[in-house]
Design a protein around this motif. Structure first.
Motif, short mmCIF file in Angstrom:
data_model
loop_
_atom_site.label_atom_id
_atom_site.label_comp_id
_atom_site.label_asym_id
_atom_site.label_seq_id
_atom_site.Cartn_x
_atom_site.Cartn_y
_atom_site.Cartn_z
N GLY A 18 0.66 -1.36 0.28
CA GLY A 18 -0.36 -0.14 -0.28
C GLY A 18 0.83 1.61 -0.28
O GLY A 18 0.21 1.94 -0.12
N VAL A 19 2.06 0.95 0.08
CA VAL A 19 3.13 2.26 0.05
C VAL A 19 4.34 2.20 -1.47
O VAL A 19 4.50 0.97 -1.16
CB VAL A 19 4.19 2.46 1.53
N ALA A 20 3.33 2.58 -2.15
CA ALA A 20 3.93 2.70 -3.58
C ALA A 20 4.72 3.72 -3.81
O ALA A 20 4.25 5.34 -3.54
CB ALA A 20 2.80 1.63 -4.07
N LEU A 21 5.46 3.91 -5.19
CA LEU A 21 5.84 4.21 -5.43
C LEU A 21 6.05 4.30 -7.10
O LEU A 21 6.23 3.26 -7.38
CB LEU A 21 7.68 4.40 -5.46
N ASP A 22 5.23 6.08 -8.23
CA ASP A 22 5.32 5.24 -9.06
C ASP A 22 6.02 5.57 -10.20
O ASP A 22 6.62 6.89 -10.13
CB ASP A 22 4.16 6.73 -9.10
N LEU A 23 6.81 4.91 -10.76
CA LEU A 23 8.15 4.87 -11.10
C LEU A 23 7.78 5.88 -12.33
O LEU A 23 8.61 5.78 -13.38
CB LEU A 23 8.32 3.26 -11.88
N ALA A 24 6.26 6.15 -12.99
CA ALA A 24 6.54 6.77 -13.85
C ALA A 24 5.78 8.69 -14.04
O ALA A 24 6.66 8.99 -14.72
CB ALA A 24 5.06 6.74 -14.77
N THR A 25 5.63 9.20 -12.49
CA THR A 25 5.61 10.48 -12.46
C THR A 25 7.05 10.70 -10.92
O THR A 25 7.48 11.24 -10.96
CB THR A 25 4.47 10.96 -11.68
N GLY A 26 6.86 9.61 -10.06
CA GLY A 26 7.64 9.54 -8.73
C GLY A 26 7.17 9.99 -7.77
O GLY A 26 7.62 10.20 -6.41
N ASN A 27 6.10 10.41 -7.61
CA ASN A 27 5.31 10.28 -6.63
C ASN A 27 4.73 9.09 -6.17
O ASN A 27 4.84 7.69 -6.18
CB ASN A 27 3.76 10.47 -6.84
N VAL A 28 4.86 9.22 -4.90
CA VAL A 28 4.76 8.52 -3.29
C VAL A 28 3.29 8.61 -3.08
O VAL A 28 2.48 9.27 -2.67
CB VAL A 28 5.48 8.71 -2.30
N SER A 29 2.38 7.28 -2.89
CA SER A 29 1.64 6.90 -2.10
C SER A 29 0.71 5.95 -1.11
O SER A 29 2.19 5.02 -1.20
CB SER A 29 0.26 6.93 -3.18
N VAL A 30 0.51 6.03 -0.51
CA VAL A 30 -0.18 5.81 0.72
C VAL A 30 -1.50 5.56 0.89
O VAL A 30 -2.26 6.18 0.74
CB VAL A 30 0.85 5.96 2.47
N SER A 31 -1.75 3.86 0.73
CA SER A 31 -3.31 3.72 0.61
C SER A 31 -3.69 3.70 1.81
O SER A 31 -3.05 3.79 3.83
CB SER A 31 -3.52 1.84 0.42
N SER A 32 -5.42 4.08 2.29
CA SER A 32 -6.21 4.36 3.93
C SER A 32 -5.57 2.99 3.80
O SER A 32 -6.12 2.68 5.64
CB SER A 32 -7.38 3.69 2.88
N THR A 33 -5.60 1.69 4.10
CA THR A 33 -5.28 0.07 4.53
C THR A 33 -3.91 0.30 5.16
O THR A 33 -4.03 -0.81 5.89
CB THR A 33 -5.96 -1.00 2.85
#
Length: 196
Positions: A163-178
């Motif tokens: 759920g903690v992921a790095l978008d390889l296309a943009t460099g954005n890091v996202s964290v899921s609510s779960t």
């Protein structure tokens, strides 16, 4: 009988200082500056220059070029790192068969690239964040923040929770609510696309 000989003509190799390929540079050397005709520096109007072998391109990218009309060598911006050679010949106009050959060797370097650690602070569990931060914001390529189009991003060590992921296309890091409470790390690498 009168024998008239052609004057001595000489062409010397050139090795200008290395050039940052990302920036490029114009007039890095005049290839004719150390060439001679009849013991004196070459005068452009007295010779005809030709390129006998141009620099070889890397994957179709720009290469250093020598202007045979002036002797000046340019390195276009966006030239990949490498060692390039340009073979040229100068021939006396008065005696077209009176020629000399030389080589210009141009070293093109890759720009500096750095990746810096990121800390996105505390995020509340159960809420998540689709854009916790962008890893490229504090990284640098040739002194400025790289763009997704200029670098390739790879994950070298994924977070322990998907759920903690790095978008390889943009460099954005996202964290899921779960994602449960905890500290998560992602190892990554950035590589310049021009010089992989």
């Amino acid at each position: 009988n009168v024998v008239v000989t052609a004057p001595a003509i000489g062409a010397s190799n050139d090795a200008p200082p290395a050039v940052n390929g990302a920036n490029g540079a114009n007039d890095i050397v005049n290839a004719f500056a150390n060439d001679t005709l009849n013991g004196a520096p070459v005068v452009v109007s007295s010779i005809t220059a030709t390129i006998t072998a141009g620099a070889n391109s890397i994957n179709g990218a720009p290469v250093p070029v020598l202007d045979p009309a002036t002797g000046l060598v340019d390195v276009p911006a966006g030239t990949p790192a490498g060692t390039y050679t340009i073979n040229y010949r100068i021939c006396e106009n008065n005696n077209p068969a009176n020629c000399a050959d030389a080589i210009v060797t141009v070293v093109v370097t890759a720009p500096a690239i750095t990746a810096s650690d990121d800390n996105y602070g505390n995020l509340r569990s159960g809420i998540g964040n689709a854009n916790a931060g962008n890893i490229l914001d504090n990284d640098a390529l040739n002194g400025v923040a790289p763009t997704p189009s200029s670098v390739t991003i790879t994950v070298t060590a994924p977070a322990s929770n998907p759920g903690v992921a790095l978008d390889l296309a943009t460099g954005n890091v996202s964290v899921s609510s779960t994602v449960p409470a905890g500290t998560y790390t992602i190892g990554y690498q950035i590589c310049e696309k021009l010089n992989p």
